[in-house]
Every structure is written in structure tokens, then in C-alpha cells.
Motif scaffolding. Sequence first.
Motif, mmCIF file in Angstrom:
data_model
loop_
_atom_site.group_PDB
_atom_site.id
_atom_site.type_symbol
_atom_site.label_atom_id
_atom_site.label_comp_id
_atom_site.label_asym_id
_atom_site.label_seq_id
_atom_site.Cartn_x
_atom_site.Cartn_y
_atom_site.Cartn_z
ATOM 1 N N ASP A 1 70.341 80.735 39.453
ATOM 2 C CA ASP A 1 70.156 79.909 38.264
ATOM 3 C C ASP A 1 71.239 80.254 37.248
ATOM 4 O O ASP A 1 71.464 81.423 36.959
ATOM 5 N N PRO A 2 71.954 79.262 36.671
ATOM 6 C CA PRO A 2 72.999 79.585 35.691
ATOM 7 C C PRO A 2 72.458 80.283 34.451
ATOM 8 O O PRO A 2 73.184 80.970 33.745
ATOM 9 N N GLN A 3 71.161 80.150 34.199
ATOM 10 C CA GLN A 3 70.591 80.811 33.020
ATOM 11 C C GLN A 3 70.486 82.328 33.223
ATOM 12 O O GLN A 3 70.330 83.069 32.265
ATOM 13 N N ASP A 4 70.568 82.789 34.476
ATOM 14 C CA ASP A 4 70.504 84.232 34.737
ATOM 15 C C ASP A 4 71.716 84.960 34.165
ATOM 16 O O ASP A 4 71.656 86.148 33.895
ATOM 17 N N ASN A 5 72.823 84.270 33.985
ATOM 18 C CA ASN A 5 74.047 84.888 33.469
ATOM 19 C C ASN A 5 74.166 84.787 31.959
ATOM 20 O O ASN A 5 75.121 85.305 31.391
ATOM 21 N N ASP A 6 73.230 84.132 31.322
ATOM 22 C CA ASP A 6 73.292 83.953 29.870
ATOM 23 C C ASP A 6 72.867 85.260 29.178
ATOM 24 O O ASP A 6 71.736 85.715 29.337
ATOM 25 N N PRO A 7 73.775 85.886 28.403
ATOM 26 C CA PRO A 7 73.428 87.163 27.768
ATOM 27 C C PRO A 7 72.295 87.030 26.757
ATOM 28 O O PRO A 7 71.497 87.956 26.590
ATOM 29 N N LEU A 8 72.196 85.899 26.082
ATOM 30 C CA LEU A 8 71.120 85.712 25.104
ATOM 31 C C LEU A 8 69.769 85.712 25.806
ATOM 32 O O LEU A 8 68.820 86.361 25.348
ATOM 33 N N LEU A 9 69.666 85.014 26.921
ATOM 34 C CA LEU A 9 68.402 84.982 27.658
ATOM 35 C C LEU A 9 68.051 86.362 28.221
ATOM 36 O O LEU A 9 66.877 86.751 28.222
ATOM 37 N N ARG A 10 69.059 87.094 28.672
ATOM 38 C CA ARG A 10 68.796 88.455 29.158
ATOM 39 C C ARG A 10 68.245 89.329 28.042
ATOM 40 O O ARG A 10 67.308 90.105 28.249
ATOM 41 N N VAL B 1 66.648 88.326 25.317
ATOM 42 C CA VAL B 1 65.299 87.857 24.959
ATOM 43 C C VAL B 1 64.284 88.385 25.966
ATOM 44 O O VAL B 1 63.213 88.862 25.584
ATOM 45 N N ARG B 2 64.625 88.340 27.247
ATOM 46 C CA ARG B 2 63.713 88.871 28.271
ATOM 47 C C ARG B 2 63.520 90.376 28.112
ATOM 48 O O ARG B 2 62.408 90.890 28.272
ATOM 49 N N SER B 3 64.592 91.078 27.794
ATOM 50 C CA SER B 3 64.502 92.518 27.580
ATOM 51 C C SER B 3 63.610 92.827 26.373
ATOM 52 O O SER B 3 62.782 93.739 26.416
ATOM 53 N N HIS B 4 63.779 92.057 25.303
ATOM 54 C CA HIS B 4 62.948 92.239 24.106
ATOM 55 C C HIS B 4 61.486 91.968 24.429
ATOM 56 O O HIS B 4 60.594 92.708 23.986
ATOM 57 N N GLN B 5 61.216 90.917 25.193
ATOM 58 C CA GLN B 5 59.841 90.598 25.568
ATOM 59 C C GLN B 5 59.232 91.714 26.404
ATOM 60 O O GLN B 5 58.056 92.061 26.230
ATOM 61 N N ALA B 6 60.012 92.292 27.307
ATOM 62 C CA ALA B 6 59.508 93.385 28.138
ATOM 63 C C ALA B 6 59.200 94.615 27.294
ATOM 64 O O ALA B 6 58.172 95.273 27.493
ATOM 65 N N ARG B 7 60.084 94.937 26.328
ATOM 66 C CA ARG B 7 59.825 96.082 25.439
ATOM 67 C C ARG B 7 58.590 95.842 24.587
ATOM 68 O O ARG B 7 57.784 96.743 24.372
ATOM 69 N N ARG B 8 58.428 94.622 24.092
ATOM 70 C CA ARG B 8 57.258 94.298 23.271
ATOM 71 C C ARG B 8 55.983 94.389 24.088
ATOM 72 O O ARG B 8 54.960 94.908 23.621
ATOM 73 N N ALA B 9 56.015 93.884 25.325
ATOM 74 C CA ALA B 9 54.839 93.971 26.188
ATOM 75 C C ALA B 9 54.488 95.429 26.474
ATOM 76 O O ALA B 9 53.303 95.803 26.466
#
Length: 93
Positions: A3-12, A14-22
Motif C-alpha cells: 500500500d502506498p500509504q505504508d511509506n507515508d511518514p505522517l501515517l507512520r 500517527v500509528r506510532s502515537h496511537q500505539a503509545r497512547r494505547a
Amino acid sequence: MSDPQDNDPLLREVRSHQARRAAWLRDGDASVGRRLAQIGVLGWIIVAPMLGGIALGRWLDGRFGTDLFWTAPLLLVGLGLGGWGAWRWMGSA
């Protein structure tokens, strides 16, 4: 196909932030004892290479008959290595 969104640094990020928050919601805040232990480890990560540099420098100075020719620079090298190690440790925590 990737998926081209896998290379997007902003999405990475955001996912990292969500994982830390969880993880924070699941585990809660760290205790005072754990924070003090982290501070102690951080101190030793910095101090141990400095002491190693001093020990090696004193040995070299005694071996070659110099005053502080090796001790001072190796102390600074130890400080640099300790700071770099602490920076990496803080980034992984």
C-alpha cells in the motif's frame, strides 16, 4: 502489492502515537520507583564510559610518563560515548 500509504511518514508517526497512547491507557503512568530507576540507569549509561576513559587514560599516562595527556581526551571521549548511549536509550524507551 504494498500500500502506498505504508511509506507515508505522517501515517507512520500517527500509528506510532496511537500505539503509545494505547499502551499508556492499558498500563497507566509509571510509578515513582520506576522513574527513579530510569534516572539511575541513565546516569550509569553516561558515567560508566567516562570512568572507563579515565581508567584507560591514567593507565596510558602512567605507561608513557605523561601527566594528563591521555586522561583528559579519553574522559571527553567517554562523555561523548555516554551521551550517545543515553540518547539512544532514551529514544528506545
